[in-house]
Design a protein around this motif. Structure first.
Motif: not given
Length: 199
Positions: A46-70
């Motif tokens: 999953v590629k996540v693109v958002g103007k502002e990415i919440s702290r909750e998303i950052r914390v949640f996705t730490r357990a999922y290496p196949s997720v990239t945040l932009y």
């Protein structure tokens, strides 16, 4: 036209671990969608693109290496190489723009809380081991779908996965043509479910 006929949804189960998913948005709704996607397919790319990415998303996705945040605005190039698009952005113009760009590329899209912009819905899911049931109200009432999910979770026995594994092993051992196998499996299913009811 009756409601049964007017519900044109065709249920499918996607192997998201074999597809590329784009999620646009970085707030609470995006987190809800991401939780649903990864809760059912933990290895989804999953590629996540958002103007502002919440702290909750950052914390949640730490357990999922196949997720990239932009953390930036959506760009049309974000659709390159993507199979499925989920939009959870609180921006009506952006929603329509991404929908139009996705259609040009023949990509399936879900836009949160905008059924008229969706090619598919993320329904409520009941999961017990290998058994997975999808529930949809055709976008009419997520609340009812959630309640039905709760009822089914309570009603289905925890041992259902043992039954599924047994039936899979039995199917592999059976001889004969397809019709013979179906008859045998149906007979075993009836006896297995009856014995569960008696407990």
């Amino acid at each position: 036209m009756s409601d049964q006929v007017s519900n044109q949804l065709f249920p499918v189960f996607l192997q998201l671990n074999r597809l590329q998913t784009l999620l646009v948005g970085g707030g609470n709704v995006a987190l809800e969608k991401l939780t649903a996607l990864l809760g059912n397919s933990p290895h989804a790319s999953v590629k996540v693109v958002g103007k502002e990415i919440s702290r909750e998303i950052r914390v949640f996705t730490r357990a999922y290496p196949s997720v990239t945040l932009y953390e930036r605005a959506f760009e049309n190039a974000d659709l390159d190489g993507v199979d499925v698009v989920v939009v959870a952005a609180d921006n009506a113009d952006l929603n329509v723009h991404i929908r139009n760009e996705s259609r040009k590329r023949h990509l399936l899209i879900n836009v949160a809380d905008k059924p008229d912009l969706c090619d598919f819905y993320l329904g409520s899911i009941v999961k017990k081991g290998n058994l997975k049931l999808g529930i949809s109200t055709n976008g009419k009432s997520p609340t009812i779908a959630k309640r039905i999910k709760e009822l089914l979770n309570e009603a289905l026995p925890e041992e259902i996965d043992e039954t599924l594994n047994y039936m899979s092993q039995l199917r592999d051992l059976l001889k004969g043509d397809f019709a013979d196998k179906v008859r045998t499996l149906n007979a075993h299913t009836v006896s297995l479910l009856a014995s569960k009811d008696e407990k």
